[in-house]
Every structure is written in structure tokens, then in C-alpha cells.
Design an enzyme around this catalytic site. Structure first.
Site, PDB file in Angstrom:
ATOM      1  N   VAL A   1      10.124   4.540   9.634  1.00  0.00           N
ATOM      2  CA  VAL A   1       9.241   4.770   8.479  1.00  0.00           C
ATOM      3  C   VAL A   1       8.991   3.465   7.713  1.00  0.00           C
ATOM      4  O   VAL A   1       7.839   3.148   7.359  1.00  0.00           O
ATOM      5  CB  VAL A   1       9.836   5.857   7.546  1.00  0.00           C
TER       6      VAL A   1
ATOM      7  N   LYS B   1      14.586  14.056   2.951  1.00  0.00           N
ATOM      8  CA  LYS B   1      14.715  15.485   2.596  1.00  0.00           C
ATOM      9  C   LYS B   1      16.165  15.912   2.480  1.00  0.00           C
ATOM     10  O   LYS B   1      16.502  16.797   1.688  1.00  0.00           O
ATOM     11  CB  LYS B   1      13.978  16.389   3.598  1.00  0.00           C
TER      12      LYS B   1
ATOM     13  N   VAL C   1       8.581  16.252   3.511  1.00  0.00           N
ATOM     14  CA  VAL C   1       8.238  17.492   4.239  1.00  0.00           C
ATOM     15  C   VAL C   1       6.875  17.322   4.915  1.00  0.00           C
ATOM     16  O   VAL C   1       5.904  16.915   4.270  1.00  0.00           O
ATOM     17  CB  VAL C   1       8.156  18.722   3.295  1.00  0.00           C
TER      18      VAL C   1
ATOM     19  N   ILE D   1       1.343  15.394   6.319  1.00  0.00           N
ATOM     20  CA  ILE D   1       0.629  16.520   5.693  1.00  0.00           C
ATOM     21  C   ILE D   1       0.894  16.505   4.183  1.00  0.00           C
ATOM     22  O   ILE D   1       2.057  16.514   3.771  1.00  0.00           O
ATOM     23  CB  ILE D   1       1.120  17.873   6.270  1.00  0.00           C
TER      24      ILE D   1
ATOM     25  N   GLY E   1      10.458   8.011  17.894  1.00  0.00           N
ATOM     26  CA  GLY E   1      10.792   7.846  16.463  1.00  0.00           C
ATOM     27  C   GLY E   1      10.671   9.120  15.657  1.00  0.00           C
ATOM     28  O   GLY E   1      10.654   9.073  14.433  1.00  0.00           O
TER      29      GLY E   1
ATOM     30  N   ASP F   1      17.322  20.097   9.532  1.00  0.00           N
ATOM     31  CA  ASP F   1      16.199  19.348   8.942  1.00  0.00           C
ATOM     32  C   ASP F   1      15.132  20.316   8.409  1.00  0.00           C
ATOM     33  O   ASP F   1      14.637  20.154   7.297  1.00  0.00           O
ATOM     34  CB  ASP F   1      15.606  18.399   9.997  1.00  0.00           C
TER      35      ASP F   1
ATOM     36  N   LYS G   1      13.938  21.015   4.470  1.00  0.00           N
ATOM     37  CA  LYS G   1      12.525  21.008   4.037  1.00  0.00           C
ATOM     38  C   LYS G   1      12.128  22.334   3.389  1.00  0.00           C
ATOM     39  O   LYS G   1      11.433  22.350   2.373  1.00  0.00           O
ATOM     40  CB  LYS G   1      11.624  20.709   5.242  1.00  0.00           C
TER      41      LYS G   1
HETATM   42  P1  NAP Z   1      15.690   4.874  10.963  1.00  0.00           P
HETATM   43  O1  NAP Z   1      14.672   4.498  11.975  1.00  0.00           O
HETATM   44  O2  NAP Z   1      17.052   5.245  11.409  1.00  0.00           O
HETATM   45  O3  NAP Z   1      15.798   3.649   9.923  1.00  0.00           O
HETATM   46  C1  NAP Z   1      16.751   3.599   8.917  1.00  0.00           C
HETATM   47  C2  NAP Z   1      16.707   2.221   8.264  1.00  0.00           C
HETATM   48  O4  NAP Z   1      17.575   2.234   7.137  1.00  0.00           O
HETATM   49  C3  NAP Z   1      17.164   1.058   9.159  1.00  0.00           C
HETATM   50  O5  NAP Z   1      16.321  -0.052   8.956  1.00  0.00           O
HETATM   51  C4  NAP Z   1      18.577   0.749   8.664  1.00  0.00           C
HETATM   52  O6  NAP Z   1      18.925  -0.617   8.739  1.00  0.00           O
HETATM   53  C5  NAP Z   1      18.466   1.138   7.199  1.00  0.00           C
HETATM   54  N1  NAP Z   1      19.744   1.569   6.663  1.00  0.00           N
HETATM   55  C6  NAP Z   1      20.431   2.708   6.972  1.00  0.00           C
HETATM   56  N2  NAP Z   1      21.565   2.773   6.262  1.00  0.00           N
HETATM   57  C7  NAP Z   1      21.596   1.677   5.481  1.00  0.00           C
HETATM   58  C8  NAP Z   1      22.523   1.144   4.542  1.00  0.00           C
HETATM   59  N3  NAP Z   1      23.653   1.794   4.257  1.00  0.00           N
HETATM   60  N4  NAP Z   1      22.222  -0.017   3.928  1.00  0.00           N
HETATM   61  C9  NAP Z   1      21.096  -0.676   4.229  1.00  0.00           C
HETATM   62  N5  NAP Z   1      20.170  -0.249   5.106  1.00  0.00           N
HETATM   63  C10 NAP Z   1      20.430   0.912   5.724  1.00  0.00           C
HETATM   64  O7  NAP Z   1      15.166   6.089  10.071  1.00  0.00           O
HETATM   65  P2  NAP Z   1      13.667   6.593   9.867  1.00  0.00           P
HETATM   66  O8  NAP Z   1      13.264   7.452  11.024  1.00  0.00           O
HETATM   67  O9  NAP Z   1      12.790   5.466   9.476  1.00  0.00           O
HETATM   68  O10 NAP Z   1      13.866   7.620   8.652  1.00  0.00           O
HETATM   69  C11 NAP Z   1      14.054   7.136   7.345  1.00  0.00           C
HETATM   70  C12 NAP Z   1      13.969   8.332   6.380  1.00  0.00           C
HETATM   71  O11 NAP Z   1      12.691   8.939   6.477  1.00  0.00           O
HETATM   72  C13 NAP Z   1      14.970   9.454   6.662  1.00  0.00           C
HETATM   73  O12 NAP Z   1      15.357  10.050   5.439  1.00  0.00           O
HETATM   74  C14 NAP Z   1      14.156  10.461   7.478  1.00  0.00           C
HETATM   75  O13 NAP Z   1      14.645  11.776   7.352  1.00  0.00           O
HETATM   76  C15 NAP Z   1      12.815  10.327   6.790  1.00  0.00           C
HETATM   77  N6  NAP Z   1      11.654  10.724   7.597  1.00  0.00           N
HETATM   78  C16 NAP Z   1      11.532  10.257   8.868  1.00  0.00           C
HETATM   79  C17 NAP Z   1      10.410  10.595   9.610  1.00  0.00           C
HETATM   80  C18 NAP Z   1      10.223  10.130  11.020  1.00  0.00           C
HETATM   81  O14 NAP Z   1       9.278  10.600  11.665  1.00  0.00           O
HETATM   82  N7  NAP Z   1      11.047   9.208  11.538  1.00  0.00           N
HETATM   83  C19 NAP Z   1       9.424  11.404   9.019  1.00  0.00           C
HETATM   84  C20 NAP Z   1       9.580  11.857   7.705  1.00  0.00           C
HETATM   85  C21 NAP Z   1      10.706  11.496   7.002  1.00  0.00           C
HETATM   86  P3  NAP Z   1      19.074  -1.408  10.143  1.00  0.00           P
HETATM   87  O15 NAP Z   1      17.680  -1.444  10.686  1.00  0.00           O
HETATM   88  O16 NAP Z   1      19.582  -2.764   9.796  1.00  0.00           O
HETATM   89  O17 NAP Z   1      20.004  -0.598  10.978  1.00  0.00           O
HETATM   90  N1  HSE Z   2      13.083  14.411  12.250  1.00  0.00           N
HETATM   91  C1  HSE Z   2      11.997  14.912  11.494  1.00  0.00           C
HETATM   92  C2  HSE Z   2      11.148  15.795  12.366  1.00  0.00           C
HETATM   93  C3  HSE Z   2      11.170  13.779  10.941  1.00  0.00           C
HETATM   94  O1  HSE Z   2      11.296  15.735  13.595  1.00  0.00           O
HETATM   95  O2  HSE Z   2      10.336  16.562  11.845  1.00  0.00           O
HETATM   96  C4  HSE Z   2      10.064  14.232  10.017  1.00  0.00           C
HETATM   97  O3  HSE Z   2      10.573  14.765   8.842  1.00  0.00           O
END
Ligand code: NAP
Ligand code: HSE
Length: 430
Positions: free
Chosen positions: A14, A105, A132, A136, A187, A201, A205
Site C-alpha cells: 500500500v 482495519k 474496507v 471502493i 499483494g 479480515d 471490516k
Molecule cells: P506490507 O506489504 O506487509 O507492508 C508493511 C510495511 O510496513 C513494510 O514496508 C514494513 O517495513 C512496514 N512495517 C511493518 N511493521 C513495522 C514496524 N514495526 N516499524 C516500521 N515499519 C514497519 O503490508 P500492506 O499490504 O501494504 O498493508 C498495509 C496495511 O494496509 C495493512 O493494515 C493492511 O491490512 C492494509 N490494507 C492492505 C491492502 C492490500 O491490498 N495489501 C488493502 C487494504 C488495506 P519493511 O518493508 O522494512 O519490512
Molecule cells: N487482505 C485484504 C483482502 C486486503 O484480501 O481483502 C484488503 O483489505
């Protein structure tokens, strides 16, 4: 031109999407709104990690205090995920007078009341559109467009990973594990994918949506949850042969003085609009007393759609910052008490898959027990004949029955000596 300085906490799927969007489309805000959004700092765990998106190295830090102390940074975007330190960083940023945007979330579902109380007390904006439905705009729809309605129910597919897995398994005959690996590579999955697979999850939401919809803080532990870990390709195919598609459904509704809130896989008739929601798409039905039914549909997970939602919150935060107004915060506090409708009181039609020995009289034993509990059979098929030892699947659809009776009937059926495995039970939502 007003320049707004932003910090990103996290630079994974993200975070990188947000950075890319601002690099590519930042000129739109300059042109339309006369503001420039600058990323000043990015918090990560490992500054040396190789990343797809190239960023000036001096933007990276591993020290959150550096961001907190920087008075130029007006908006903090928490995009790390997990409960801690995400919660502490959000609370500290709000306390310090910064506006906060989060896609997390899990932290809102677990600690939303406390976090929103802090935002309220500091008069700060807390954006959570990305928490969420990915891209959308469901939060803004509930909080703004539908604010004049009493919301009656919300039903949807709100997890991209599980919807992707179920779609790929059914359409391409691939294994659960392979489909999950694909979702991770794209991702969509959480850092801990069991949150997606176990339905947690979706539960995070739906508790956020339910809290906003009914103006009552619905703690996450009130949600009835089942995931998709036990869905076999065989069940997807049997369901298809009966004219259904299996989806992970999240639902919250009012039933007189009780709230019904659940996440579980369900068979949906194949002519229902939710069955056309494939791959990482999500869809959310909302019924309001004045607006009637509306359906929101779009990409529910992934880098680009989620970045779109985060950036929309950054712009909303900027509006509050520049107007020096305090936002109205529609997220309820912990005070109000309410009753939850237990799952055992809910009524559904059911899909059963028995693993039984292919012997005369087996079906009559099963149907006898179902009859004893008042459960009426709508259709039944035995698939194949038994070869040597082992069981054959008998698939049955029922008419409506109370969950409690179904559980008692299946517990008794599973003690029959001709049954060779625990009976698979799925709900049908028409
Ligand atoms: P991700 O790819 O695992 O990335 C997490 C990032 O946070 C990494 O850059 C990591 O650093 C950093 N991080 C984690 N713990 C940390 C700490 N203690 N101190 C400093 N940095 C830290 O996760 P993501 O998929 O982007 O998701 C991020 C958030 O968005 C989550 O809450 C997820 O539920 C939400 N979300 C994700 C999606 C999706 O489609 N992926 C959609 C909607 C919402 P490093 O890179 O150095 O390891
Ligand atoms: N892991 C979540 C999903 C990311 O698959 O819907 C979006 O919130």
C-alpha cells in the site's frame, strides 16, 4: 501553492502504491485544488531492503520519533498493519496534533473506540477509507452520502484474497495452496494470510461497517466467524452442479432489538449479482430506509485501488487542515449496550456433504434424524459408487431450518457408524 508534508508509516504494497500515485497524479491536486502533497519521510523496518518503487534513500527512517517531532509533517499515514506498534503510532500522532490516515482495519476493529476518542478530543481528522473495500468508497458513502438514512442491512464480499482463491479454484481447477500463493504474490493477502483465510479480515471490516451503520460500537469479538479453510474443490463443484457459487459473505443487520453480524462461506444462487464478483473484486450491498438498495462494486485489494482510497483521505485531511475546522466523527464510542443475535437462532437453508458407506438404508438413517429435528430435505444426490472400502459423498440441500437444530441433527448423524468423516455443512443465502 500550499505544500502539505506527509509521512508514510510502512512502504509495502500500500505504501508503495500511495507513493506511485502521488508521483504520477500529484499534478491533479496542484491543478484542481492548488495544493502540493509532498512525502517527507517513510518509516520502514529495514532501510536496506530492495523495493520495486525507487525513492530517494534519505526519505527512509526507522525512527518513528523523528516523524513525530517533525512539526512540518501534518499528515501521518499508517500503512504498516498489525496491532502494535500501529495503535501507539496512531495515538501518538493524533495526540501530537497531526491528522491521521490508516488502511488498518485490524487496529480499528480492535481499538477503534479508543482511537476515535483521541481524534475527537484533539479535533483531528482520522481517515480510514482504505480499511474496507480497497478502492471502493464505502466509508465516505456511509458517512456522507447515506448519512440521512437508517441503515437496515449491509451484505457483501469484502475480502479480496479469499474471493480470488475461490474464483481461481473453481474456474481453473487449481489447488487452494496455489491460489493462495498467487494472491500473496499479487499483494492482496495480509502479512499473516490466516487473517484472510479464517474470515478475521472480513470480520474486522464488517464490525467497522456495522459500527458506522448503526451508530453503536460493535466490538470485533461479537462477530460470528467462519473462514474458507475447509472449502474443498469438491464442494465448489457440487455447489455449481446445484446452481450455486460459494462465496465468503459478511453481513450485518438489525433484527428488532438485536444485531446480527456474521462472516462465513455461503452458497449463493448463480443468477445472483454477487456471484459475478470475481477474483480480487469486492461488492457491498447497503439497504437504507430512504435510499433503498445500493450496490458498491470494485477492486477490494491490491496496490493501486488501496492507494486510491488512502490518497482520497490525504486530500480530506488537507481540507480540514487548511480550513482549521474540526471534523464530525461518526464513529461511535464504547458506551452504548446492545444485544447480538446468536448464530444458533439464525435460520438458513443448508448444504450438507455426508461421507457415508454405500450401503442400503444409509439415506433413511440420515433422513430419519433430520426429520426428528424438523429439517426438511429439498434435494439429494449420491455421487458415484463405493469402490472397495471407503466412503462416497452424499450431497443434500435442505429447506429453511434453525441453526441450532441443524447442529444437533448433524452431531447425532456424525455418530452413525456408516458415516466416515465429519459432515460438511454450509449455509445457503438466497
Ligand atoms: P506490507 O506489504 O506487509 O507492508 C508493511 C510495511 O510496513 C513494510 O514496508 C514494513 O517495513 C512496514 N512495517 C511493518 N511493521 C513495522 C514496524 N514495526 N516499524 C516500521 N515499519 C514497519 O503490508 P500492506 O499490504 O501494504 O498493508 C498495509 C496495511 O494496509 C495493512 O493494515 C493492511 O491490512 C492494509 N490494507 C492492505 C491492502 C492490500 O491490498 N495489501 C488493502 C487494504 C488495506 P519493511 O518493508 O522494512 O519490512
Ligand atoms: N487482505 C485484504 C483482502 C486486503 O484480501 O481483502 C484488503 O483489505
Amino acid at each position: 501553492m500550499k505544500v502539505i508534508k506527509v509521512a508514510l508509516l510502512g512502504f509495502g504494497t500500500v505504501g508503495q502504491g500511495v507513493y506511485e500515485l502521488l508521483m504520477k497524479n500529484g499534478y491533479i491536486f496542484e491543478k484542481k485544488l492548488g495544493i502540493q502533497i509532498d512525502i517527507k519521510k517513510i518509516l520502514v523496518r529495514d532501510v536496506k531492503k530492495k523495493r520495486e518503487v525507487k525513492v530517494p534513500p534519505e526519505l527512509f527512517t526507522t525512527n518513528f520519533e523523528e516523524i513525530l517531532r517533525d512539526e512540518e509533517i501534518a499528515i501521518v499515514c499508517e500503512l504498516m498493519g498489525g496491532l502494535e506498534p500501529a495503535k501507539s503510532y496512531i495515538l501518538k500522532s493524533l495526540f501530537q496534533g497531526k491528522q491521521v490516515v490508516t488502511a488498518n482495519k485490524a487496529v480499528l476493529a480492535e481499538s477503534g473506540a479508543e482511537i476515535f476518542e483521541m481524534a475527537r478530543s484533539k479535533g483531528a481528522f482520522l481517515g480510514f477509507e482504505a480499511s474496507v473495500g480497497g478502492g471502493i468508497p464505502v466509508i465516505k458513502t456511509l458517512n456522507e452520502a447515506l448519512i440521512g438514512n437508517q441503515i437496515e442491512r449491509i451484505t457483501g464480499i469484502i475480502n479480496g484474497t479469499t474471493n480470488y482463491i475461490l474464483t481461481r479454484m473453481l474456474e481453473q481447477n487449481i489447488s487452494f495452496e496455489k491460489a493462495l500463493d498467487e494472491a500473496k504474490a499479487k499483494g492482496y493477502a495480509e502479512a499473516d494470510p490466516s487473517l484472510d483465510l479464517k474470515g478475521l479480515d472480513s470480520a474486522h471490516k464488517i464490525s467497522i461497517l456495522g459500527s458506522l451503520a448503526f451508530g453503536i460500537y460493535i466490538p470485533f469479538d461479537k462477530v460470528y466467524i467462519e473462514g474458507i479453510e475447509n472449502i474443498d474443490l469438491m464442494d465448489l463443484k457440487f455447489a455449481q452442479s446445484f446452481g450455486y457459487v460459494i462465496k465468503l459473505i459478511a453481513e450485518v443487520k438489525r433484527d428488532r432489538d438485536k444485531i446480527e453480524i456474521r462472516v462465513h462461506p455461503a452458497l449463493i444462487p448463480e443468477d445472483h449479482i454477487l456471484t459475478s464478483v470475481r477474483l480480487n473484486y469486492n461488492a457491498i450491498f447497503i439497504r437504507g430506509d430512504f435510499v433503498g438498495d445500493i450496490l458498491l462494486y470494485g477492486l477490494g485489494a491490491g496496490k493501486e485501488p488501496t492507494a486510491s482510497a488512502v490518497v482520497s483521505d490525504i486530500i480530506s485531511a488537507t481540507e480540514y487542515l487548511l480550513s482549521k475546522k474540526s471534523p464530525l466523527i461518526p464513529y461511535p464510542s464504547k458506551k452504548e449496550d446492545f444485544k447480538i443475535k446468536p448464530i444458533k437462532e439464525c435460520i438458513f437453508k443448508y448444504y450438507f456433504r455426508f461421507s457415508a458407506l454405500d450401503r442400503p438404508g444409509v439415506l433413511s438413517k440420515i433422513s430419519g434424524i433430520l426429520g426428528k429435528y424438523g429439517i426438511s430435505i429439498a434435494s439429494v444426490v449420491q455421487i458415484g459408487r463405493q469402490k472397495k472400502r471407503g466412503a462416497v459423498p452424499i450431497v443434500m440441500l435442505t429447506h429453511e431450518a434453525k441453526e441450532e437444530r441443524v447442529e444437533r441433527a448433524l452431531a447425532e448423524i456424525d455418530t452413525l457408524e456408516v458415516l466416515k468423516a465429519k459432515t460438511k455443512r454450509l449455509r445457503i443465502i438466497e
